[in-house]
Design a protein around this motif. Structure first.
Motif, short mmCIF file in Angstrom:
data_model
loop_
_atom_site.label_atom_id
_atom_site.label_comp_id
_atom_site.label_asym_id
_atom_site.label_seq_id
_atom_site.Cartn_x
_atom_site.Cartn_y
_atom_site.Cartn_z
N ALA A 301 0.77 -1.23 -0.28
CA ALA A 301 -0.17 0.14 0.10
C ALA A 301 0.71 1.72 -0.28
O ALA A 301 0.30 2.17 -0.55
N PRO A 302 2.10 1.67 0.93
CA PRO A 302 2.52 2.83 0.47
C PRO A 302 3.41 2.61 -0.32
O PRO A 302 3.68 4.16 -0.56
N LEU A 305 0.04 3.52 -3.19
CA LEU A 305 -0.89 5.02 -2.92
C LEU A 305 -0.44 6.45 -2.94
O LEU A 305 1.01 6.27 -2.37
N PRO A 307 -0.19 10.51 -1.48
CA PRO A 307 -0.38 10.80 0.08
C PRO A 307 -1.49 11.06 -0.07
O PRO A 307 -2.51 11.64 -1.07
N GLY A 332 2.75 5.69 9.36
CA GLY A 332 2.06 6.75 8.00
C GLY A 332 1.15 6.51 7.94
O GLY A 332 0.82 7.29 7.12
N TRP A 333 0.26 6.39 8.48
CA TRP A 333 -1.59 6.22 8.00
C TRP A 333 -2.35 7.02 9.25
O TRP A 333 -1.38 7.31 10.54
N ARG A 353 -3.70 7.16 4.29
CA ARG A 353 -2.42 8.23 4.31
C ARG A 353 -2.50 9.01 5.11
O ARG A 353 -2.99 9.58 4.13
N GLU A 354 -1.31 9.11 4.76
CA GLU A 354 -0.39 10.29 5.64
C GLU A 354 -0.20 11.48 4.15
O GLU A 354 0.09 11.25 3.59
#
Length: 355
Positions: A301-302, A305, A307, A332-333, A353-354
């Motif tokens: 996912a990171p 995705l 930001p 990071g979420w 996400r952030e």
């Protein structure tokens, strides 16, 4: 039924006979099953069945009805017998070897649409006619993942989900208006394509890459896509997770959505025979705690995705909270929450996400 083939079989008579036969065979919803089968064979809607009680079945309709009743009596899911399944605002082809869409998955689509809508506020699109088909940059051998999972309303109470009422086939939607820039969605484990095609049809301008590990599922989802006129909005690709997705698309997706295999291995044998006897085990078994595939999706996912992008996953009611904790522990979420399905069981994980 076969002993009286020379007699007149009206809609009412076949309805009553089929209901009684399926009831004796243990069908939990024999009248609904009978209505669905008659609707499929005759082309009558459920309402029209009750307005045409005296209509006789033709010999070919009677033959088709006989075969369908035998298959249903043996426990084969209605969706495989009729070959189709209504889902949200579309009708999908279904076949053995590919997971049957569940009503609960509509909640997952709702969550994904929230992510699409949020992204559209960040990346406003200008609607307009497209003079020529837009080439989908994600079709460069894009691809991806494992089979869709699929419980049924089954994993928790041991009962199969009640089949949806028969509906008349929906007319193919007009091809969506393509826009640039548009929100991109990645679906892992598309199965019939129910999630990807619902998103694309309900949010024109969205570009979806749908992946599956099963070549049969990829072929079926592609046929469903083409039947709905969504060829230029959805790319269906064959591969594990996002392994074959164009690397240039990674990090650009506003939503990553998945209904992965999530039934704990020990629970799979307890599912109704109608599920484990006909639906693909690859789409059901999620490993010891049901989160094997989810952990791989979370790792992906990171990288996939953008930001502020959203991760949406349908999971087992006994492991979805654990999945939320895994998200929080990863970091990071900005948020991670669990939502209930139509039966008020915890089912859908939604994380943002952030950024």
């Amino acid at each position: 039924m076969s002993q009286s083939r020379q007699e007149t079989w009206t809609v009412r008579r076949i309805l009553d006979w089929t209901r009684g036969y399926l009831e004796r065979k243990g069908d939990e919803h024999p009248r609904l099953s009978a209505e669905w089968l008659i609707s499929d064979v005759t082309g009558l809607s459920r309402v029209q069945i009750y307005m045409n009680f005296d209509k006789p079945l033709t010999p070919s309709e009677l033959d088709a009805m006989h075969d369908a009743v035998v298959r249903r009596g043996r426990g084969e899911p209605l969706q495989y017998v009729t070959g189709e399944m209504p889902f949200r605002h579309i009708v999908l082809h279904c076949e053995r070897g590919v997971l049957i869409p569940r009503p609960e998955t509509e909640v997952l689509v709702d969550a994904a649409l929230e992510g699409v809508d949020a992204a559209s506020l960040t990346f406003p699109a200008i609607l307009g006619d497209v003079p020529a088909p837009v080439e989908d940059e994600s079709e460069e051998e894009a691809s991806p993942q494992s089979d869709q999972h699929g419980e049924t309303d089954a994993a928790s109470d041991g009962q199969p989900a009640e089949p949806a009422e028969p509906t008349e086939p929906a007319a193919p939607a007009a091809p969506p208006v393509l826009v640039e820039p548009g929100c991109r969605v990645l679906e892992i484990g598309t199965g019939t394509g129910c999630i990807a095609l619902s998103i694309a049809s309900e949010r024109p301008g969205t570009r979806v890459v749908a992946t599956d590990l099963s070549p049969q599922a990829v072929a079926l989802a592609t046929r469903n896509r083409d039947a709905l006129g969504l060829e230029h909005a959805v790319s269906v690709v064959d591969g594990d997770l996002a392994a074959a997705v164009d690397p240039e698309l990674m990090g650009t997706f506003s939503v990553l959505v998945s209904n992965p295999p999530y039934i704990p291995s020990a629970v799979v044998p307890t599912l109704p025979q109608e599920v484990i006897g006909y639906e693909p085990g690859l789409a059901l078994d999620g490993g010891e705690d049901g989160l094997d595939v989810f952990r791989r999706i979370l790792e992906l996912a990171p990288r996939a995705l953008a930001p502020g992008g959203m991760l949406c996953c349908e999971l087992f009611e006994d492991n979805v909270e654990t999945a939320a904790e895994l998200v929080r522990a990863q970091g990071g979420w900005a948020s991670a929450e669990v939502r209930e399905d139509l039966t008020h069981r915890p089912r859908v994980l939604v994380a943002v996400r952030e950024g």
